[in-house]
Design a protein around this motif. Structure first.
Motif, PDB file in Angstrom:
ATOM      1  N   THR A 114       0.338   2.469 -10.592  1.00  0.00           N
ATOM      2  CA  THR A 114       1.062   2.461  -9.315  1.00  0.00           C
ATOM      3  C   THR A 114       2.122   1.357  -9.303  1.00  0.00           C
ATOM      4  O   THR A 114       2.484   0.845  -8.259  1.00  0.00           O
ATOM      5  CB  THR A 114       0.085   2.348  -8.120  1.00  0.00           C
ATOM      6  OG1 THR A 114      -0.699   1.169  -8.287  1.00  0.00           O
ATOM      7  CG2 THR A 114      -0.818   3.551  -8.024  1.00  0.00           C
TER       8      THR A 114
ATOM      9  N   MET B 251       7.444   0.091  -7.311  1.00  0.00           N
ATOM     10  CA  MET B 251       7.944  -1.237  -7.643  1.00  0.00           C
ATOM     11  C   MET B 251       7.651  -1.505  -9.123  1.00  0.00           C
ATOM     12  O   MET B 251       6.707  -0.945  -9.680  1.00  0.00           O
ATOM     13  CB  MET B 251       7.346  -2.305  -6.729  1.00  0.00           C
ATOM     14  CG  MET B 251       5.879  -2.248  -6.555  1.00  0.00           C
ATOM     15  SD  MET B 251       5.252  -3.445  -5.330  1.00  0.00           S
ATOM     16  CE  MET B 251       6.185  -3.103  -3.873  1.00  0.00           C
ATOM     17  N   THR B 252       8.483  -2.346  -9.733  1.00  0.00           N
ATOM     18  CA  THR B 252       8.379  -2.526 -11.180  1.00  0.00           C
ATOM     19  C   THR B 252       7.185  -3.404 -11.556  1.00  0.00           C
ATOM     20  O   THR B 252       6.758  -4.261 -10.787  1.00  0.00           O
ATOM     21  CB  THR B 252       9.652  -3.178 -11.747  1.00  0.00           C
ATOM     22  OG1 THR B 252       9.900  -4.362 -11.007  1.00  0.00           O
ATOM     23  CG2 THR B 252      10.846  -2.272 -11.633  1.00  0.00           C
TER      24      THR B 252
ATOM     25  N   LEU C 129      -4.635 -10.858  -4.804  1.00  0.00           N
ATOM     26  CA  LEU C 129      -4.737  -9.480  -4.313  1.00  0.00           C
ATOM     27  C   LEU C 129      -6.069  -8.857  -4.730  1.00  0.00           C
ATOM     28  O   LEU C 129      -6.716  -8.154  -3.954  1.00  0.00           O
ATOM     29  CB  LEU C 129      -3.586  -8.623  -4.865  1.00  0.00           C
ATOM     30  CG  LEU C 129      -2.181  -8.977  -4.391  1.00  0.00           C
ATOM     31  CD1 LEU C 129      -1.148  -8.096  -5.080  1.00  0.00           C
ATOM     32  CD2 LEU C 129      -2.072  -8.807  -2.886  1.00  0.00           C
TER      33      LEU C 129
ATOM     34  N   GLU D  34      -7.047   2.456 -12.853  1.00  0.00           N
ATOM     35  CA  GLU D  34      -5.808   2.288 -12.080  1.00  0.00           C
ATOM     36  C   GLU D  34      -5.135   0.977 -12.495  1.00  0.00           C
ATOM     37  O   GLU D  34      -5.799  -0.064 -12.588  1.00  0.00           O
ATOM     38  CB  GLU D  34      -6.129   2.238 -10.582  1.00  0.00           C
ATOM     39  CG  GLU D  34      -4.879   2.023  -9.745  1.00  0.00           C
ATOM     40  CD  GLU D  34      -5.180   1.738  -8.273  1.00  0.00           C
ATOM     41  OE1 GLU D  34      -4.379   2.130  -7.435  1.00  0.00           O
ATOM     42  OE2 GLU D  34      -6.215   1.096  -7.975  1.00  0.00           O
ATOM     43  N   ILE D  35      -3.826   1.035 -12.727  1.00  0.00           N
ATOM     44  CA  ILE D  35      -3.044  -0.182 -12.996  1.00  0.00           C
ATOM     45  C   ILE D  35      -2.291  -0.494 -11.700  1.00  0.00           C
ATOM     46  O   ILE D  35      -1.422   0.287 -11.286  1.00  0.00           O
ATOM     47  CB  ILE D  35      -2.017   0.044 -14.135  1.00  0.00           C
ATOM     48  CG1 ILE D  35      -2.645   0.744 -15.355  1.00  0.00           C
ATOM     49  CG2 ILE D  35      -1.330  -1.269 -14.501  1.00  0.00           C
ATOM     50  CD1 ILE D  35      -3.633  -0.061 -16.136  1.00  0.00           C
TER      51      ILE D  35
ATOM     52  N   GLY E 133      -3.368  -3.581  -5.914  1.00  0.00           N
ATOM     53  CA  GLY E 133      -2.732  -3.850  -4.613  1.00  0.00           C
ATOM     54  C   GLY E 133      -3.779  -4.070  -3.537  1.00  0.00           C
ATOM     55  O   GLY E 133      -4.642  -4.944  -3.648  1.00  0.00           O
ATOM     56  N   THR E 134      -3.726  -3.249  -2.494  1.00  0.00           N
ATOM     57  CA  THR E 134      -4.647  -3.415  -1.362  1.00  0.00           C
ATOM     58  C   THR E 134      -6.022  -2.842  -1.634  1.00  0.00           C
ATOM     59  O   THR E 134      -6.966  -3.085  -0.872  1.00  0.00           O
ATOM     60  CB  THR E 134      -4.099  -2.666  -0.144  1.00  0.00           C
ATOM     61  OG1 THR E 134      -4.026  -1.265  -0.467  1.00  0.00           O
ATOM     62  CG2 THR E 134      -2.721  -3.170   0.246  1.00  0.00           C
TER      63      THR E 134
ATOM     64  N   SER F 148       0.888  -1.154   0.000  1.00  0.00           N
ATOM     65  CA  SER F 148       0.000   0.000   0.000  1.00  0.00           C
ATOM     66  C   SER F 148       0.927   1.206   0.000  1.00  0.00           C
ATOM     67  O   SER F 148       1.671   1.445   0.954  1.00  0.00           O
ATOM     68  CB  SER F 148      -0.888  -0.013   1.244  1.00  0.00           C
ATOM     69  OG  SER F 148      -1.589   1.206   1.329  1.00  0.00           O
ATOM     70  N   THR F 149       0.882   1.939  -1.115  1.00  0.00           N
ATOM     71  CA  THR F 149       1.768   3.094  -1.292  1.00  0.00           C
ATOM     72  C   THR F 149       1.579   4.095  -0.156  1.00  0.00           C
ATOM     73  O   THR F 149       0.470   4.283   0.333  1.00  0.00           O
ATOM     74  CB  THR F 149       1.407   3.774  -2.633  1.00  0.00           C
ATOM     75  OG1 THR F 149       1.480   2.794  -3.647  1.00  0.00           O
ATOM     76  CG2 THR F 149       2.319   4.931  -2.949  1.00  0.00           C
TER      77      THR F 149
HETATM   78  C1  SAM Z   1       2.634  -0.414  -5.143  1.00  0.00           C
HETATM   79  S1  SAM Z   1       1.503  -1.686  -5.439  1.00  0.00           S
HETATM   80  C2  SAM Z   1      -0.023  -0.868  -5.722  1.00  0.00           C
HETATM   81  C3  SAM Z   1      -0.599  -0.113  -4.593  1.00  0.00           C
HETATM   82  C4  SAM Z   1      -2.078   0.080  -4.696  1.00  0.00           C
HETATM   83  N1  SAM Z   1      -2.441   1.049  -5.689  1.00  0.00           N
HETATM   84  C5  SAM Z   1      -2.701   0.390  -3.354  1.00  0.00           C
HETATM   85  O1  SAM Z   1      -3.370   1.398  -3.232  1.00  0.00           O
HETATM   86  O2  SAM Z   1      -2.516  -0.422  -2.445  1.00  0.00           O
HETATM   87  C6  SAM Z   1       1.883  -2.191  -7.094  1.00  0.00           C
HETATM   88  C7  SAM Z   1       0.939  -3.230  -7.629  1.00  0.00           C
HETATM   89  O3  SAM Z   1       1.174  -3.385  -9.022  1.00  0.00           O
HETATM   90  C8  SAM Z   1       0.832  -4.715  -9.325  1.00  0.00           C
HETATM   91  N2  SAM Z   1       1.387  -5.102 -10.619  1.00  0.00           N
HETATM   92  C9  SAM Z   1       2.665  -5.464 -10.893  1.00  0.00           C
HETATM   93  N3  SAM Z   1       2.783  -5.814 -12.173  1.00  0.00           N
HETATM   94  C10 SAM Z   1       1.561  -5.674 -12.736  1.00  0.00           C
HETATM   95  C11 SAM Z   1       1.048  -5.910 -14.052  1.00  0.00           C
HETATM   96  N4  SAM Z   1       1.825  -6.389 -15.024  1.00  0.00           N
HETATM   97  N5  SAM Z   1      -0.264  -5.650 -14.262  1.00  0.00           N
HETATM   98  C12 SAM Z   1      -1.065  -5.190 -13.266  1.00  0.00           C
HETATM   99  N6  SAM Z   1      -0.637  -4.978 -12.003  1.00  0.00           N
HETATM  100  C13 SAM Z   1       0.661  -5.217 -11.744  1.00  0.00           C
HETATM  101  C14 SAM Z   1       1.425  -5.493  -8.163  1.00  0.00           C
HETATM  102  O4  SAM Z   1       0.834  -6.782  -8.060  1.00  0.00           O
HETATM  103  C15 SAM Z   1       1.125  -4.582  -6.993  1.00  0.00           C
HETATM  104  O5  SAM Z   1      -0.038  -4.971  -6.328  1.00  0.00           O
END
Ligand code: SAM
Length: 373
Positions: free
Chosen positions: A178, A233-234, A140, A110-111, A114-115, A87-88
């Motif tokens: 994100t 994070m990537t 998730l 939103e891409i 996460g949480t 969670s950012t």
């Molecule tokens: C920093 S977290 C997101 C935080 C989120 N917005 C929140 O409010 O909790 C980054 C998220 O990007 C997701 N992610 C990573 N690669 C992805 C992809 N190829 N497509 C969609 N989501 C992806 C991860 O699974 C992770 O949950």
């Protein structure tokens, strides 16, 4: 006493803190932060120990509740011990939402669900029927869906790879990613409404890049980098962040001095972005440790073709010694980026911009015509 008993007071205090620190200016986002029980969306997080292991913590307390502090909460760790979801931190989240300039009536994709915390803020602000969110991790998404519903929000969520966006519900007025991407997927541009915008963290090398806000202008996306640096994070499956296969380390050339900073990825991030435009894509940075103290004594770059360099870390600002070897002059490329950046008057992030078309990414300085990479 835990946040279960007084989350309303804690969330209001977080909103007040973010407003007081200047991160949060729009009262509509302050209302959203104050109305969102983050501890219910992020009940458990993981904290890294000095030995690298992770321990689970209860984000509601007892004691100061991590859920209501401006900290990132890691929620998923992979089998290599790397954080893959979190969670950012709320201060960054609201800064991004304000940068995105979300208005009443907008539809937002939103891409990186996460949480679900960001999806909750968006749902409070716009109404959940205008919020769409994807995550590549089905578990998730299932948790986020259940927890968001429990606090009264039902945005459209899906377990999908975010690289392709979600064409079925487009076009969107705003797309926010994100997780960081090595290139802005053209699918996102195609799903952005005319005059819409995309906010994403572009990373063209290890840690090299920043948030960039791109507006749709016909057949291109264009805009500037955010004036403050931030990192996500990537994106999974589209960034090779594993150890690349390396050839044997080449023999060193003669030592020489350099005036470029030894660790631009920490101290001069704009320079590191410029350098990564010309460095091999699989370049990695690291540190050489003093054998006795275990403190870093030099920085290193290495590439799969066996090229490498090592730059002494000096504490008194004297020119550092460089050793470099192999077919690709890695440190020479960093020095060229440094010379260009100092020659341009040491521009900050806000002077750099990006134009994205279906086939190209053009980095520019000050104006879109002034392409530098
Ligand atoms: C920093 S977290 C997101 C935080 C989120 N917005 C929140 O409010 O909790 C980054 C998220 O990007 C997701 N992610 C990573 N690669 C992805 C992809 N190829 N497509 C969609 N989501 C992806 C991860 O699974 C992770 O949950």
């Amino acid at each position: 006493m835990t946040a279960e008993h007084d989350w309303v007071g804690l969330a209001a205090a977080l909103a007040a803190d973010l407003t007081g620190s200047g991160e949060l200016r729009d009262p509509a986002w302050a209302d959203a932060v104050a109305a969102t029980p983050r501890h219910l969306l992020v009940p458990t997080a993981y904290r890294q120990q000095p030995d690298g292991s992770w321990v689970a913590i209860d984000t509601a307390g007892p004691g100061p509740a991590p859920a209501y502090s401006a900290t990132t909460l890691v929620t998923e760790v992979d089998d290599r011990g790397r954080a893959v979801s979190s969670s950012t931190k709320p201060d960054l989240m609201v800064r991004m939402l304000e940068l995105l300039d979300v208005r009443d009536g907008h539809r937002v994709l939103e891409i990186g669900t996460g949480t679900g915390y960001n999806a909750a803020l968006l749902s409070h602000r716009l109404g959940a029927d205008r919020v769409f969110s994807l995550d590549v991790d089905a578990k998730l998404v299932a948790h986020a869906r259940e927890r968001l519903a429990a606090i009264g929000h039902r945005p459209r969520l899906a377990a999908r790879d975010g690289i392709a966006g979600w064409p079925a519900h487009g076009p969107y007025d705003r797309i926010i990613a994100t997780c960081s991407v090595p290139r802005i997927p053209w699918a996102w541009a195609e799903q952005t409404a005319p005059d819409g915008a995309v906010l994403a963290d572009l990373k063209v090398g290890p840690g090299a890049g920043n948030l960039v806000l791109l507006h749709r202008h016909g057949d291109r996306l264009e805009g500037r980098f955010a004036s403050r640096w931030a990192a996500f994070m990537t994106m999974r499956h589209h960034t090779d962040d594993g150890p690349p296969v390396r050839g044997p380390k080449a023999a060193p050339g003669p030592q020489r001095d350099t005036t470029a900073p030894a660790q631009p990825w920490n101290t001069h991030r704009e320079v590191w972005l410029l350098a990564c435009l010309t460095l091999p894509p699989d370049v990695r940075y690291g540190y050489t440790l003093d054998q006795t103290t275990r403190a870093p004594k030099a920085t290193t770059l290495s590439a799969p073709d066996g090229s490498w360099c090592e730059v002494d870390l000096t504490s008194d600002g004297t020119p550092a010694r460089v050793r470099e070897g192999g077919p690709t002059p890695l440190w020479t490329r960093v020095e060229r980026a440094w010379d260009a950046w100092t020659g341009w008057g040491e521009p900050g992030w806000g002077r750099f911009g990006l134009t994205v078309t279906p086939d190209t990414h053009a980095l520019w300085l000050d104006e879109p015509g002034d392409v530098i990479g």
